[in-house]
Design a protein around this motif. Structure first.
Motif, mmCIF file in Angstrom:
data_model
loop_
_atom_site.group_PDB
_atom_site.id
_atom_site.type_symbol
_atom_site.label_atom_id
_atom_site.label_comp_id
_atom_site.label_asym_id
_atom_site.label_seq_id
_atom_site.Cartn_x
_atom_site.Cartn_y
_atom_site.Cartn_z
ATOM 1 N N ASN A 1 3.191 2.574 40.759
ATOM 2 C CA ASN A 1 3.148 2.223 39.332
ATOM 3 C C ASN A 1 2.017 1.240 39.031
ATOM 4 O O ASN A 1 1.843 0.839 37.896
ATOM 5 C CB ASN A 1 4.475 1.571 38.915
ATOM 6 N N PHE B 1 -1.985 -0.552 39.160
ATOM 7 C CA PHE B 1 -3.286 -0.265 38.537
ATOM 8 C C PHE B 1 -3.978 0.919 39.236
ATOM 9 O O PHE B 1 -4.366 1.899 38.589
ATOM 10 C CB PHE B 1 -4.124 -1.546 38.617
ATOM 11 N N ILE B 2 -4.095 0.862 40.546
ATOM 12 C CA ILE B 2 -4.747 1.958 41.280
ATOM 13 C C ILE B 2 -3.738 3.071 41.566
ATOM 14 O O ILE B 2 -4.066 4.260 41.496
ATOM 15 C CB ILE B 2 -5.360 1.442 42.607
ATOM 16 N N ARG C 1 9.391 -0.747 42.703
ATOM 17 C CA ARG C 1 10.484 -1.710 42.842
ATOM 18 C C ARG C 1 11.432 -1.538 41.660
ATOM 19 O O ARG C 1 11.011 -1.071 40.595
ATOM 20 C CB ARG C 1 9.926 -3.137 42.884
ATOM 21 N N SER D 1 9.936 -2.839 38.621
ATOM 22 C CA SER D 1 8.580 -2.393 38.256
ATOM 23 C C SER D 1 8.548 -1.801 36.851
ATOM 24 O O SER D 1 9.500 -1.157 36.419
ATOM 25 C CB SER D 1 8.096 -1.309 39.220
ATOM 26 N N ASP E 1 12.567 -1.965 47.852
ATOM 27 C CA ASP E 1 11.651 -3.041 48.212
ATOM 28 C C ASP E 1 11.214 -2.786 49.645
ATOM 29 O O ASP E 1 12.064 -2.562 50.517
ATOM 30 C CB ASP E 1 12.386 -4.384 48.094
ATOM 31 N N LEU E 2 9.917 -2.797 49.871
ATOM 32 C CA LEU E 2 9.423 -2.504 51.223
ATOM 33 C C LEU E 2 9.830 -3.591 52.218
ATOM 34 O O LEU E 2 9.676 -3.419 53.418
ATOM 35 C CB LEU E 2 7.898 -2.334 51.209
ATOM 36 N N LEU F 1 -0.293 1.531 48.953
ATOM 37 C CA LEU F 1 -1.059 0.647 48.058
ATOM 38 C C LEU F 1 -0.347 -0.657 47.761
ATOM 39 O O LEU F 1 -0.968 -1.599 47.268
ATOM 40 C CB LEU F 1 -1.301 1.359 46.729
ATOM 41 N N ALA F 2 0.970 -0.717 47.997
ATOM 42 C CA ALA F 2 1.713 -1.942 47.653
ATOM 43 C C ALA F 2 1.160 -3.109 48.460
ATOM 44 O O ALA F 2 0.805 -2.953 49.630
ATOM 45 C CB ALA F 2 3.193 -1.759 47.945
ATOM 46 N N ASN G 1 4.729 -9.445 51.623
ATOM 47 C CA ASN G 1 4.585 -8.212 50.851
ATOM 48 C C ASN G 1 3.413 -7.350 51.307
ATOM 49 O O ASN G 1 3.352 -6.173 50.966
ATOM 50 C CB ASN G 1 4.477 -8.533 49.361
ATOM 51 N N SER H 1 -6.769 -1.275 51.989
ATOM 52 C CA SER H 1 -7.046 -2.681 52.271
ATOM 53 C C SER H 1 -7.958 -3.232 51.181
ATOM 54 O O SER H 1 -7.828 -2.839 50.009
ATOM 55 C CB SER H 1 -7.671 -2.782 53.669
ATOM 56 N N TYR I 1 -4.014 -13.954 49.756
ATOM 57 C CA TYR I 1 -4.111 -12.491 49.607
ATOM 58 C C TYR I 1 -4.924 -11.891 50.761
ATOM 59 O O TYR I 1 -4.496 -10.941 51.412
ATOM 60 C CB TYR I 1 -4.755 -12.175 48.257
ATOM 61 N N LYS J 1 -3.925 -9.272 53.800
ATOM 62 C CA LYS J 1 -4.617 -8.001 54.026
ATOM 63 C C LYS J 1 -5.175 -7.915 55.446
ATOM 64 O O LYS J 1 -5.140 -6.857 56.064
ATOM 65 C CB LYS J 1 -5.747 -7.808 52.997
ATOM 66 N N GLY K 1 -13.975 -2.237 46.998
ATOM 67 C CA GLY K 1 -14.622 -3.481 46.550
ATOM 68 C C GLY K 1 -13.893 -4.004 45.320
ATOM 69 O O GLY K 1 -12.669 -4.108 45.323
ATOM 70 N N VAL L 1 -12.368 -3.274 42.049
ATOM 71 C CA VAL L 1 -11.941 -2.096 41.300
ATOM 72 C C VAL L 1 -11.804 -2.487 39.828
ATOM 73 O O VAL L 1 -11.175 -3.502 39.519
ATOM 74 C CB VAL L 1 -10.589 -1.576 41.829
ATOM 75 N N LYS M 1 -6.780 -3.272 33.644
ATOM 76 C CA LYS M 1 -7.022 -4.500 34.401
ATOM 77 C C LYS M 1 -8.056 -5.329 33.653
ATOM 78 O O LYS M 1 -9.269 -5.243 33.915
ATOM 79 C CB LYS M 1 -7.517 -4.162 35.805
HETATM 80 N N1 LIG Z 1 -7.509 -4.144 42.114
HETATM 81 C C1 LIG Z 1 -8.522 -4.375 42.938
HETATM 82 O O1 LIG Z 1 -9.607 -4.821 42.534
HETATM 83 C C2 LIG Z 1 -8.373 -4.090 44.404
HETATM 84 C C3 LIG Z 1 -9.491 -4.244 45.208
HETATM 85 C C4 LIG Z 1 -9.390 -3.978 46.553
HETATM 86 C C5 LIG Z 1 -8.190 -3.560 47.082
HETATM 87 N N2 LIG Z 1 -7.090 -3.423 46.293
HETATM 88 C C6 LIG Z 1 -5.837 -2.987 46.920
HETATM 89 O O2 LIG Z 1 -5.329 -1.881 46.234
HETATM 90 C C7 LIG Z 1 -3.916 -1.862 46.274
HETATM 91 C C8 LIG Z 1 -3.348 -1.694 44.881
HETATM 92 O O3 LIG Z 1 -3.824 -2.757 44.079
HETATM 93 P P1 LIG Z 1 -3.631 -2.776 42.498
HETATM 94 O O4 LIG Z 1 -4.807 -3.451 41.936
HETATM 95 O O5 LIG Z 1 -3.268 -1.426 42.021
HETATM 96 O O6 LIG Z 1 -2.400 -3.792 42.386
HETATM 97 P P2 LIG Z 1 -1.087 -3.780 41.466
HETATM 98 O O7 LIG Z 1 -1.332 -3.060 40.200
HETATM 99 O O8 LIG Z 1 -0.597 -5.162 41.411
HETATM 100 O O9 LIG Z 1 -0.086 -2.950 42.362
HETATM 101 C C9 LIG Z 1 0.550 -3.477 43.479
HETATM 102 C C10 LIG Z 1 1.827 -2.720 43.667
HETATM 103 O O10 LIG Z 1 2.510 -3.177 44.829
HETATM 104 C C11 LIG Z 1 3.896 -3.210 44.532
HETATM 105 N N3 LIG Z 1 4.590 -4.081 45.490
HETATM 106 C C12 LIG Z 1 4.284 -5.357 45.838
HETATM 107 N N4 LIG Z 1 5.168 -5.817 46.730
HETATM 108 C C13 LIG Z 1 6.044 -4.810 46.967
HETATM 109 C C14 LIG Z 1 7.198 -4.670 47.778
HETATM 110 N N5 LIG Z 1 7.631 -5.679 48.536
HETATM 111 N N6 LIG Z 1 7.868 -3.492 47.773
HETATM 112 C C15 LIG Z 1 7.454 -2.484 47.004
HETATM 113 N N7 LIG Z 1 6.378 -2.545 46.202
HETATM 114 C C16 LIG Z 1 5.686 -3.702 46.178
HETATM 115 C C17 LIG Z 1 3.924 -3.717 43.104
HETATM 116 O O11 LIG Z 1 5.172 -3.478 42.502
HETATM 117 P P3 LIG Z 1 5.559 -4.202 41.082
HETATM 118 O O12 LIG Z 1 4.912 -3.396 40.001
HETATM 119 O O13 LIG Z 1 7.034 -4.141 41.053
HETATM 120 O O14 LIG Z 1 5.041 -5.614 41.159
HETATM 121 C C18 LIG Z 1 2.795 -2.876 42.501
HETATM 122 O O15 LIG Z 1 3.253 -1.595 42.161
HETATM 123 C C19 LIG Z 1 -3.515 -3.157 46.963
HETATM 124 O O16 LIG Z 1 -3.221 -2.871 48.307
HETATM 125 C C20 LIG Z 1 -4.729 -4.021 46.864
HETATM 126 O O17 LIG Z 1 -4.796 -4.908 47.935
HETATM 127 C C21 LIG Z 1 -7.155 -3.691 44.955
#
Ligand SMILES: NC(=O)c1ccc[n+]([C@@H]2O[C@H](COP(=O)([O-])OP(=O)(O)OC[C@H]3O[C@@H](n4cnc5c(N)ncnc54)[C@H](OP(=O)(O)O)[C@@H]3O)[C@@H](O)[C@H]2O)c1
Lengths: 345, 360
Positions: free
Chosen positions: A19, A21-22, A43, A46, A70-71, A90-91, A104, A129, A162, A166, A190, A192, A197
């Motif tokens: 659910n 962003f990515i 979750r 969520s 919950d993971l 992705l979580a 997490n 990652s 964070y 990772k 890099g 995103v 967002k």
């Molecule tokens: N955005 C960026 O610029 C970027 C850059 C590089 C890498 N990444 C990586 O891309 C991935 C996705 O990032 P995003 O930007 O899409 O972040 P996001 O929108 O915050 O999504 C993170 C997700 O992880 C879930 N989550 C966290 N803890 C959890 C748990 N214990 N059990 C189950 N679900 C859990 C969250 O659930 P809730 O909705 O309930 O909180 C949410 O759905 C991450 O691994 C991040 O490290 C992101």
């Protein structure tokens, strides 16, 4: 649909963070490719509006199973991983505390991998990652950063919970590959960007003091538009012969920090001041020294390692992404920026 | 005597304990323990501690620490603290001390029988402004026993990352506590009152759910609590826990028969409210100016403390740990009287019983 894929359209694919962003964009990418058997982990707390909108757009969306849990719970991971062929993980933990981020990101990943190996039909585990795992402290300014660059070995000093989560998450994935033959691919996106967002990447600057301080200057940003990133993730999940590979994900067309900020401010103006890198570095060194001297009275939020990682500047390569995964930038920069900036209007 | 410390429970708060312990200096961390070994390892990796355990009994047997800080969720406190005391270790137990007052009493009597020390993680009692308040009370600034005490403890729900997982799962450990969200959050605010109340306290408690929590699908969880207390000597107190009041001020007002004190823990300041009257219109001019002078003085002290490296965000925790460890080394009185720890637990028991069954 990929001509050449390790799974068939009916094989079960699990997406965690579905659910997010990515995650939502990855789900859409998979549905558009004709995958019929998606399991989407969320979750119980969520927000699901965006995800449900996407599912509503595709007929296969009706078959998608939304599994809430919950993971951090092994039972929930088992429910999620049963009969799954591919996991797209992705979580992640975005908490400020090291323990919270570790739980997490790393602990959750350990639980998920164990459940996958026990109850799934493991063909691939895609671990999403981040660039946050790299350390460029010992690199020259604007040196090329690719998949072979050193990883951060002192996240505590960098004060980056964070990034710590990772780095530890990747370590767990590699450990399971070595000890239990987990077939994995690691992707390191890099910065995103995209609709959904609104916050700017810390590589552009910070809002810590109540106004925006631009620190990226003329640095190239490792930008990847969210749909382009989702495309790379889908390819990493499906393409045969990729086991054990690591890919950086950045678009072909990127921008400098200044160009990005200017475009952002044109959409909705706000006040910012620019601090050149040498000054940012001096400030970070002084802050870090004071933090040490005062026994952490001011936490070391600015420090040498963070300054290097975020504002020293690098050049980036997506050569491996093109060569091995056959990735192509689907959304051109101009269109991506339009979609990104529309959220401020 | 160099204290050999162990930590059980390597979650978020354990970092703070280790940082404070490091700042105090002179001791040694001999072991980290968490049911989830990876959690102990991640903390050990960051702090350079290699002895990590998943089993508390094995940790106690192998490393024989002098003092154990227990920083697990409260459901584990009683059993773990008992295990540590029985193994001959002094115990620092994070708040809430135990799940029930009966458990608190049993632990304290076990510690006393074994001639060991035990304390509760009521660290907000030991911030710089609280120490100054205690100094003034000891000098009889109030002019006698407190007549009335007020404690406000706010909690900000605008960032749902804390309550999200709690609301998401009925089996979350916070949901399993008799007082749920309150149980995990109010001990500091209640402990501040216990310091001024006698042992026989009559309590009336009311709780409800705020619109904000309702909008987050709060289900049965409540987040607004008001309590009225009166002890056997007639000292009264009120307690307010709120997620709604803005600005969320964390304060303690102690009203004495002669003078009063106002301790603002949010800004680390203390006001002396002296009983003076002024002629005619001077009533409107002099007191505000005197208050302004006090505010200025508070700001100056905070700046001074900051420049001297004394204004740590967790100065209360460092002070409490330091005082507790000193009491172990010198065999002196523990920093928090056992009476107060038990009274805090009893008040909490009664509050939770009343809000669970409002008719009672
Ligand atoms: N955005 C960026 O610029 C970027 C850059 C590089 C890498 N990444 C990586 O891309 C991935 C996705 O990032 P995003 O930007 O899409 O972040 P996001 O929108 O915050 O999504 C993170 C997700 O992880 C879930 N989550 C966290 N803890 C959890 C748990 N214990 N059990 C189950 N679900 C859990 C969250 O659930 P809730 O909705 O309930 O909180 C949410 O759905 C991450 O691994 C991040 O490290 C992101």
């Amino acid at each position: 649909m990929l001509m050449d894929s390790i799974v068939s359209p009916t094989d079960r694919i699990l997406v965690t963070g579905s659910n997010g962003f990515i995650g939502t964009r990855v789900v859409e990418n998979l549905l558009a490719r004709g995958f019929l058997n998606l399991r989407l982990f969320v979750r119980p707390s969520s927000k699901l509006d965006k995800l449900k909108q996407i599912l509503g757009r595709y007929s296969a969306g009706k078959n998608a199973q939304i599994v809430a849990g919950d993971l951090l719970s092994r039972e929930d991971c088992q429910a999620a991983a049963r009969d799954v062929s591919v996991v797209i993980h992705l979580a992640a933990g975005f908490e400020k505390s090291f323990a919270g981020a570790f739980m997490n990101s790393a602990l959750a990943t350990r639980n998920l991998i164990e459940a996958f190996l026990e109850l799934g039909q493991p063909k691939r585990f895609v671990n999403v990652s981040s660039f946050a795992v790299y350390s460029n402290l010992k690199m020259e300014r604007h040196a090329l950063l690719d998949e072979t660059c050193p990883l951060e070995d002192a996240p505590q000093e960098r004060h980056d919970a964070y990034g710590f989560g990772k780095v530890q998450q990747e370590k767990i994935v590699r450990d399971y590959a070595q000890k239990r033959n987990l077939p994995f691919v690691i992707l390191r996106p890099g910065a995103v960007y995209g609709p959904g967002k609104p916050d700017l990447s810390g590589r552009v600057g910070i809002n810590t003091f109540g106004f925006f301080i631009h620190l990226g200057g003329g640095n190239e940003l490792p930008l990847t538009f969210v749909d382009n990133c989702a495309e790379a993730i889908a390819l990493a999940a499906l393409k045969p012969g990729m086991d054990g590979e690591i890919f950086n994900v950045v678009d072909d067309e990127t921008m400098t920090s200044r160009e990005f900020l200017t475009a952002r401010k044109a959409a909705k103006p706000f006040f910012s001041i620019w601090i050149p890198y040498p000054l940012a570095k001096l400030g970070s060194v002084l802050w870090e020294n004071y933090s040490k001297k005062s026994g952490g009275q001011l936490p070391p939020v600015f420090n040498r390692r963070r300054c290097a990682a975020e504002w020293q500047g690098n050049r980036y390569s997506n050569q491996k992404l093109h060569d091995r995964l056959g990735w192509k930038q689907k959304v051109p920069l101009a269109d991506a920026m339009k979609l990104f900036l529309a959220q401020y209007q | 005597m160099t204290l050999r410390l162990a930590i059980i429970g390597c979650g978020k708060i354990a970092d703070q304990h280790l940082l404070a312990f490091r700042r105090i200096g002179g001791g040694e961390v001999v072991a980290l323990c968490d049911r989830e070994l990876l959690m102990a390892n991640q903390l050990g990796d960051r702090f350079g501690i290699t002895a990590c355990f998943a089993d508390a009994a094995e940790m106690l047997r192998t490393t024989k620490p002098d003092v154990v800080h227990i920083t697990t969720p409260p459901q584990g406190h009683f059993t773990l603290a008992k295990l540590c005391l029985e193994a001959g270790a002094h115990v620092y137990l994070e708040k809430p001390f135990t799940v029930t007052a009966a458990e608190a009493e049993e632990l304290i009597s076990l510690a006393e029988n074994k001639k060991l020390k035990i304390t509760a993680g009521h660290n907000y009692q030991f911030t710089l402004e609280m120490l100054e308040m205690r100094r003034l009370v000891a000098q009889d600034f109030l002019g006698g026993k407190a007549v009335h005490v007020e404690s406000h403890w706010p909690y900000d729900l605008s960032d749902a990352s804390y309550v999200g997982p709690i609301l998401g799962s009925k089996t979350h450990w916070v949901r399993q506590l008799p007082g749920q969200l309150f149980h995990n959050l109010i001990s500091h605010g209640i402990a501040k009152l216990a310091e001024f109340l006698g042992d026989e306290v009559k309590i009336t408690a009311h709780a409800h759910q705020s619109p904000r929590l309702h909008s987050l699908n709060g289900q049965e969880v409540q987040d607004e609590l008001r309590v009225l207390l009166r002890d056997e000597n007639g000292t009264t107190a009120t307690f307010c826990f709120s997620t709604q009041i803005k600005p969320g001020q964390n304060f303690l007002r102690i009203c004495g028969p002669k003078n009063s004190l106002f301790v603002d823990n949010s800004s680390g300041t203390l006001l002396r409210l002296e009983n003076k009257s002024y002629k005619s219109y001077l009533t409107f001019f002099v007191p505000p100016l005197k208050l302004a002078r006090q505010h200025f003085h508070n700001a100056r002290i905070n700046v001074f403390n900051f420049l001297n490296g004394k204004l740590h965000q967790d100065s209360g925790m460092k002070e409490l740990i330091e005082q507790f460890h000193r009491s172990i080394k010198t065999q002196g009185a523990p920093p928090i009287p056992y009476r107060e720890i038990i009274l805090t637990a009893r008040i909490m028991d009664e509050i939770f019983a009343q809000i669970k069954n409002p008719a009672k």
